[in-house]
Enzyme design. Structure first.
Site, mmCIF file in Angstrom:
data_model
loop_
_atom_site.group_PDB
_atom_site.id
_atom_site.type_symbol
_atom_site.label_atom_id
_atom_site.label_comp_id
_atom_site.label_asym_id
_atom_site.label_seq_id
_atom_site.Cartn_x
_atom_site.Cartn_y
_atom_site.Cartn_z
ATOM 1 N N SER A 18 79.160 26.465 72.279
ATOM 2 C CA SER A 18 78.687 25.870 71.026
ATOM 3 C C SER A 18 78.174 24.448 71.182
ATOM 4 C CB SER A 18 79.824 25.884 69.998
ATOM 5 O OG SER A 18 80.971 25.268 70.553
ATOM 6 N N VAL A 63 89.602 32.059 73.772
ATOM 7 C CA VAL A 63 89.791 32.716 75.076
ATOM 8 C C VAL A 63 91.204 32.553 75.625
ATOM 9 C CG1 VAL A 63 87.350 32.650 75.748
ATOM 10 C CG2 VAL A 63 88.872 30.758 76.401
ATOM 11 N N ASN A 89 83.423 28.547 80.819
ATOM 12 C CA ASN A 89 83.152 27.128 80.594
ATOM 13 C C ASN A 89 84.104 26.491 79.586
ATOM 14 O OD1 ASN A 89 81.162 24.672 80.170
ATOM 15 N ND2 ASN A 89 81.560 25.553 78.148
ATOM 16 N N TYR A 154 95.352 18.618 82.910
ATOM 17 C CA TYR A 154 93.957 19.002 83.138
ATOM 18 C C TYR A 154 93.693 19.233 84.634
ATOM 19 C CZ TYR A 154 88.824 18.681 82.758
ATOM 20 O OH TYR A 154 87.470 18.923 82.809
ATOM 21 N N LYS A 158 92.548 22.725 86.397
ATOM 22 C CA LYS A 158 91.272 22.853 87.118
ATOM 23 C C LYS A 158 91.492 23.193 88.602
ATOM 24 C CE LYS A 158 88.407 22.275 83.719
ATOM 25 N NZ LYS A 158 87.584 23.401 83.271
HETATM 26 P P1 NDP Z 1 83.087 19.942 75.128
HETATM 27 O O1 NDP Z 1 84.378 19.379 74.616
HETATM 28 O O2 NDP Z 1 81.823 19.246 74.780
HETATM 29 O O3 NDP Z 1 82.959 21.489 74.668
HETATM 30 C C1 NDP Z 1 84.011 22.378 74.881
HETATM 31 C C2 NDP Z 1 83.601 23.776 74.512
HETATM 32 O O4 NDP Z 1 84.705 24.656 74.767
HETATM 33 C C3 NDP Z 1 83.250 23.950 73.045
HETATM 34 O O5 NDP Z 1 82.175 24.852 72.951
HETATM 35 C C4 NDP Z 1 84.513 24.586 72.449
HETATM 36 O O6 NDP Z 1 84.269 25.433 71.338
HETATM 37 C C5 NDP Z 1 84.966 25.425 73.605
HETATM 38 N N1 NDP Z 1 86.380 25.783 73.550
HETATM 39 C C6 NDP Z 1 87.460 24.965 73.632
HETATM 40 N N2 NDP Z 1 88.591 25.695 73.577
HETATM 41 C C7 NDP Z 1 88.218 27.003 73.452
HETATM 42 C C8 NDP Z 1 88.922 28.224 73.354
HETATM 43 N N3 NDP Z 1 90.261 28.263 73.345
HETATM 44 N N4 NDP Z 1 88.210 29.371 73.245
HETATM 45 C C9 NDP Z 1 86.857 29.370 73.248
HETATM 46 N N5 NDP Z 1 86.131 28.220 73.347
HETATM 47 C C10 NDP Z 1 86.810 27.058 73.448
HETATM 48 O O7 NDP Z 1 83.287 20.066 76.709
HETATM 49 P P2 NDP Z 1 82.232 19.899 77.926
HETATM 50 O O8 NDP Z 1 80.961 20.548 77.575
HETATM 51 O O9 NDP Z 1 82.238 18.487 78.340
HETATM 52 O O10 NDP Z 1 82.987 20.699 79.083
HETATM 53 C C11 NDP Z 1 82.705 22.060 79.383
HETATM 54 C C12 NDP Z 1 83.492 22.473 80.620
HETATM 55 O O11 NDP Z 1 83.148 21.627 81.720
HETATM 56 C C13 NDP Z 1 85.013 22.353 80.451
HETATM 57 O O12 NDP Z 1 85.641 23.405 81.146
HETATM 58 C C14 NDP Z 1 85.312 21.033 81.110
HETATM 59 O O13 NDP Z 1 86.642 20.968 81.566
HETATM 60 C C15 NDP Z 1 84.322 21.053 82.256
HETATM 61 N N6 NDP Z 1 84.030 19.729 82.784
HETATM 62 C C16 NDP Z 1 83.456 18.753 81.985
HETATM 63 C C17 NDP Z 1 83.199 17.514 82.507
HETATM 64 C C18 NDP Z 1 82.572 16.417 81.711
HETATM 65 O O14 NDP Z 1 82.435 15.320 82.251
HETATM 66 N N7 NDP Z 1 82.163 16.637 80.464
HETATM 67 C C19 NDP Z 1 83.559 17.174 83.894
HETATM 68 C C20 NDP Z 1 84.142 18.259 84.631
HETATM 69 C C21 NDP Z 1 84.364 19.476 84.081
HETATM 70 P P3 NDP Z 1 84.187 24.849 69.801
HETATM 71 O O15 NDP Z 1 83.032 23.880 69.783
HETATM 72 O O16 NDP Z 1 83.865 26.046 68.975
HETATM 73 O O17 NDP Z 1 85.481 24.207 69.518
#
Ligand code: NDP
Length: 246
Positions: A18, A63, A89, A154, A158
């Site tokens: 999203s 999830v 993701n 976290y 990971k």
């Molecule tokens: P955001 O916080 O921007 O987005 C997180 C997303 O995960 C949202 O779409 C949210 O849905 C969804 N989500 C959270 N919990 C659930 C759940 N239980 N079931 C389904 N969907 C869920 O995160 P990022 O885009 O920054 O991160 C994406 C991935 O990349 C993560 O795994 C993060 O750990 C990893 N990552 C990010 C980094 C960064 O610097 N940003 C660095 C390293 C890894 P909704 O909007 O509907 O709540």
């Protein structure tokens, strides 16, 4: 015309699509030709907007819940067809020092980031094995490789994702199913915009490319690993971090 790393004719699921990195991945896989299911937990509007741009579908599921994860995959199969590409993701942080970390902080992060990936991998595994095809890409983090103060939950989740990735790469490889991980450094999203200027400065100082990453930087790596361009790549952890974690 999708060119290199085409996903023409493939069905893909992106959890947490999203916003942030997941939204960029969904757009990238869609522009590579895949039919994409954009999963979300709470932000329906964001997921529907992304899905609308790429002629995909937006599907709600937490999830972390095994039943919801299984139902998500079954809905994708009935609406789009068997899953060729799974991208785990969805992820959250609940940062605090360990002395102050609550059971809830620990459980929510492990349940979403690690158990969530397990739930969806298990849900797609039987059909992928039967079809002798499939590509799974799990989002880990440089923090899962190197640790970070205030992120015990976290980092553990990971690091666990890396173990899950490598175990499944060994378990599913003989049947043609590939499992890889992408480890982003610091990417400009809602997850990281809470960082103080001091922490941002120190991250940039340790990043040879001298900038935060963009969600699109990560999406390009996920597209490659998802596609047949990476047909001989499995069990790999690909850092997309501007050189931060080397
Ligand atoms: P955001 O916080 O921007 O987005 C997180 C997303 O995960 C949202 O779409 C949210 O849905 C969804 N989500 C959270 N919990 C659930 C759940 N239980 N079931 C389904 N969907 C869920 O995160 P990022 O885009 O920054 O991160 C994406 C991935 O990349 C993560 O795994 C993060 O750990 C990893 N990552 C990010 C980094 C960064 O610097 N940003 C660095 C390293 C890894 P909704 O909007 O509907 O709540």
């Amino acid at each position: 015309m999708t060119g290199f790393a085409s996903l023409e004719g493939k069905v893909a699921v992106v959890t947490g699509g999203s916003r942030g990195i997941g939204a960029a991945i969904a757009r990238e896989l869609g522009s590579a030709g895949a039919r994409v299911a954009v999963n979300y937990r709470s932000r329906r509007e964001g997921a529907e907007t992304v899905a609308g741009e790429i002629d995909g579908v937006a599907l709600a599921a937490d999830v972390a819940d095994p039943g919801e994860a299984l139902a998500l995959i079954e809905r994708v199969e009935s609406e789009l067809g068997d899953v060729d590409v799974l991208v785990n993701n969805a992820g959250i942080t609940r940062d605090t020092l360990i002395a102050r970390m609550s059971d809830d902080d620990w459980e929510q992060v492990i349940d979403t980031n690690l158990r969530g990936a397990f739930n969806t991998c298990r849900a797609v595994s039987r059909k992928m094995l039967r079809r002798r095809a499939g590509s799974i890409v799990n989002l880990t983090s440089v923090v899962g490789l190197h640790g970070n103060p205030g992120q015990a939950n976290y980092a553990a989740s990971k690091a666990g994702v890396i173990g899950l990735t490598k175990a499944l790469a060994r378990e599913l490889g003989t049947r043609g199913v590939r499992v890889n991980a992408v480890a982003p450094g610091y990417i400009d999203t809602e997850l990281t915009n809470v960082l103080s200027e001091e922490i941002r400065g120190s991250i940039l100082g340790n990043t040879p490319l001298g900038r935060l990453g963009r969600p699109e930087d990560v999406a390009a790596a996920v597209r490659f690993l998802s596609s047949d361009a990476a047909a001989f790549v499995t069990g790999e952890v690909l850092l997309v971090d501007g050189g931060l974690g080397m």
